[in-house]
Write a protein that holds these residues in place. Structure first.
Motif, mmCIF file in Angstrom:
data_model
loop_
_atom_site.group_PDB
_atom_site.id
_atom_site.type_symbol
_atom_site.label_atom_id
_atom_site.label_comp_id
_atom_site.label_asym_id
_atom_site.label_seq_id
_atom_site.Cartn_x
_atom_site.Cartn_y
_atom_site.Cartn_z
ATOM 1 N N SER A 1 -4.045 4.976 3.694
ATOM 2 C CA SER A 1 -2.977 4.133 3.052
ATOM 3 C C SER A 1 -1.790 4.699 3.514
ATOM 4 O O SER A 1 -0.537 4.209 3.138
ATOM 5 C CB SER A 1 -3.146 4.682 1.519
ATOM 6 N N TYR A 2 -1.739 5.471 4.716
ATOM 7 C CA TYR A 2 -0.214 6.030 5.249
ATOM 8 C C TYR A 2 -0.333 5.660 6.490
ATOM 9 O O TYR A 2 0.551 4.601 6.904
ATOM 10 C CB TYR A 2 -0.324 7.427 5.078
ATOM 11 N N VAL B 1 0.902 -1.088 0.013
ATOM 12 C CA VAL B 1 -0.010 0.064 -0.003
ATOM 13 C C VAL B 1 1.066 1.309 0.048
ATOM 14 O O VAL B 1 0.592 2.210 -0.790
ATOM 15 C CB VAL B 1 -1.046 -0.096 1.274
ATOM 16 N N TRP B 2 1.840 1.106 0.950
ATOM 17 C CA TRP B 2 2.918 2.276 0.939
ATOM 18 C C TRP B 2 3.481 2.582 -0.375
ATOM 19 O O TRP B 2 3.713 3.717 -0.846
ATOM 20 C CB TRP B 2 4.005 2.312 1.994
ATOM 21 N N MET C 1 -0.933 16.172 -0.527
ATOM 22 C CA MET C 1 -0.700 14.720 -1.138
ATOM 23 C C MET C 1 -1.733 14.242 -2.042
ATOM 24 O O MET C 1 -1.609 13.763 -2.936
ATOM 25 C CB MET C 1 -0.339 13.762 0.117
ATOM 26 N N ARG D 1 4.469 5.394 -5.096
ATOM 27 C CA ARG D 1 5.027 5.066 -6.443
ATOM 28 C C ARG D 1 6.487 4.498 -6.267
ATOM 29 O O ARG D 1 7.210 4.929 -7.215
ATOM 30 C CB ARG D 1 4.905 6.353 -7.384
ATOM 31 N N MET E 1 1.169 3.992 -3.148
ATOM 32 C CA MET E 1 0.794 5.332 -2.816
ATOM 33 C C MET E 1 2.186 6.304 -2.962
ATOM 34 O O MET E 1 1.822 7.412 -3.824
ATOM 35 C CB MET E 1 0.362 5.662 -1.359
#
Lengths: 356, 356
Positions: B241-242, A117-118, B96, A123, A121
């Motif tokens: 997602s973080y 997931v990280w 972001m 890229r 996000m």
């Protein structure tokens, strides 16, 4: 809702789904690897320090008191410790800081589900390295070109521990990238399993820990990393460029207080480890396959009963497990180790429901 | 320290420098816009809810109780509120999420110094729009192609308020990008200055607030945003997602408690505003130019005495101001409004030191 004009210009992500946090009080919650025992009582004494003046002012941006107590606890200098809002924050910042090349970062295919997931996000290109047939990490598979490596030890959700020797092989093969060992569950592993001491020797090794499991403080959100001062400095530079004050005053004060009570810490861990061993034996007697656990949870499958079925039936009884609907592991359930009476109820539920 | 092999592959940033947080107790700290009055006492009653069970478990990932009390307070539905670890976290996540096109985002050249830091770190192209000669924002300058807009209102460090009409012009000219109005200091402005109510009408408007100034809770790190449910959903997707659990249990419980005491909130604000007006008059009598303030600080310059000189001399006396060594504003000092006695000491110090 119809599309708005600004929508085409924003970042859309598929969000991570955290484990359920049911609000009812009488359930048996074995789905998010929390500690069944509360945090050290030293914390309540420290609460009186949360006075008017400490709350109205900004906290120390370096969370100095918490960093200092962690540094002292681990016998390292303060410039080797970084703290964040749970180990998720520490890991997220680490991905952002250290995984910045065009090369793929590596992590196991079955692992903490936040890693991809990280990477998505931020890229960051990544490659998932398959675990072996018996759910182990083969270090050779990680000795290849990479833009960084992240491995939990023990791994989650398998609970299996990797040897220090295997980790050293990986670190030595990846001198030009950062290797993160995510030790969220290491306190439940046998003594000497941690590689934190190796951060002295390997400048590219970052070891991440959390207060959410062994320290019984998931509600406070505290995670930390130990590494070479230069790694920590780069991490702090990124942190200060995102949010100068990530750690609030309660985290700093209560986190520090809890670190001071080592006796309680060791006692609760030893209780959980002994319940884990007993529960593992009982599951095996009921016919379950249980992977060898060095964590505060077990990963178990029954040859004749589907994990989805057990998961749903248990939920109806107010018992929450975690089930991952993913290839290779959808026969398994991740069951957090609770108190003796919680695990007794699990065993009774399994016996009664499935005539085991 | 010599360079390590892994260093070439990491993200290097020039970190933001937060205002000094001196640890001595007897200083007059007017450098980081904290509230001189402590938070509402309701908070101490709520502290007893921080029990063993709430601390050992993960908090509610949506920080539901805090979001609900903010939604009720502002008379909006809960799907229109997002919370974060201070408004820095809310703004960082917003950058972001929403500033993701190839077009330049716009913000004033003299403004909150974190905006260019976030843009740099996230590689967002940006253009700094110069304030007018008298340090005001000309809305026409923001009515141009953009990838997003962020403006504090009142602006910092100028303390000058922008009219609703001017903000509406900017929003209407930027329908295909998100406009963020950072209302960190709006509670110190005259009634009706906020544009929060316009989030109902404009789907591309996000209004950001903080508990660090008017709510006297810088130590807890709570910020929030109000906007269209779709904006909030995208923001939450990135947040999840973080880090699923950014808000710790003390923030949720104590933050909620403080919201409930509206009387104390209004009383402290009115005290600060009246001290600000009195202090402004006194500074003017000493020959200072003071920009018209709608915040809990003033931005002031003396025609004959350098700001650096005053800054250093005051620090020696234990009085901390903020000075920005930047073009156009290095003659100015940003002085937080403290209690009556703090401001009296500032005036006495200025009179005594410079024979004013």
């Amino acid at each position: 809702m119809s599309a708005f004009e600004w929508e085409k210009n924003i970042r859309k992500v598929v969000p991570y789904t955290p484990g359920e946090q049911p609000e009812e009080r009488d359930i048996i919650k074995l789905n998010t690897n929390e500690n069944p025992y509360g945090p050290s009582e030293t914390l309540y004494k420290a609460m009186s320090e949360l006075d008017s003046d400490s709350l109205r002012k900004y906290p120390n941006p370096a969370a100095h008191d918490l960093v200092k107590s962690l540094a002292d606890y681990h016998g390292v200098s303060i410039d080797r410790v970084f703290v964040g809002v749970g180990s998720d924050d520490v890991l997220g910042m680490s991905f952002m800081t250290f995984f910045n090349s065009d090369r793929e970062i590596l992590f196991p295919d079955i692992t903490y589900s936040f890693y991809p997931v990280w990477a998505d996000m931020m890229r960051i290109p990544f490659k998932e390295i398959p675990l072996t047939e018996d759910f182990r990490i083969n270090p050779d598979d990680f000795c290849r070109e990479n833009g960084g490596i992240v491995i939990p030890n023990p791994n989650a959700p398998t609970a299996i521990l990797m040897s220090r020797e295997d980790i050293i092989r990986i670190i030595e093969a990846s001198k030009d990238s950062v290797v993160i060992i995510d030790e969220a569950y290491i306190d439940f592993a046998p003594e000497g399993a941690s590689v934190m001491d190796l951060t002295d020797k390997y400048d590219n090794l970052l070891v991440v820990r959390t207060f959410s499991k062994s320290r019984s403080l998931a509600g406070l959100r505290i995670g930390y990393a130990v590494g070479n001062p230069k790694l920590i400095k780069y991490l702090n530079d990124v942190k200060y460029s995102y949010n100068s004050y990530t750690m609030n005053e309660p985290s700093i004060i209560l986190g520090k207080a809890v670190i001071s009570d080592d006796e309680y810490f060791r006692e609760t861990i030893s209780r959980i480890v002994s319940i884990r061993e007993r529960f593992t034996d009982e599951l095996k007697e009921l016919g379950f396959t249980v992977l060898p656990s060095s964590a505060n949870f077990v990963f178990a499958a029954h040859p004749d009963i589907s994990a989805t079925d057990i998961f749903e039936a248990a939920k109806k009884e107010g018992i929450y497990f975690r089930h991952f609907n993913a290839p290779r592991i959808n026969d398994y359930l991740r069951i957090t180790i609770g108190k003796d009476e919680d695990m007794d109820r699990v065993i009774t539920f399994l016996k009664d429901t499935y005539n085991l």
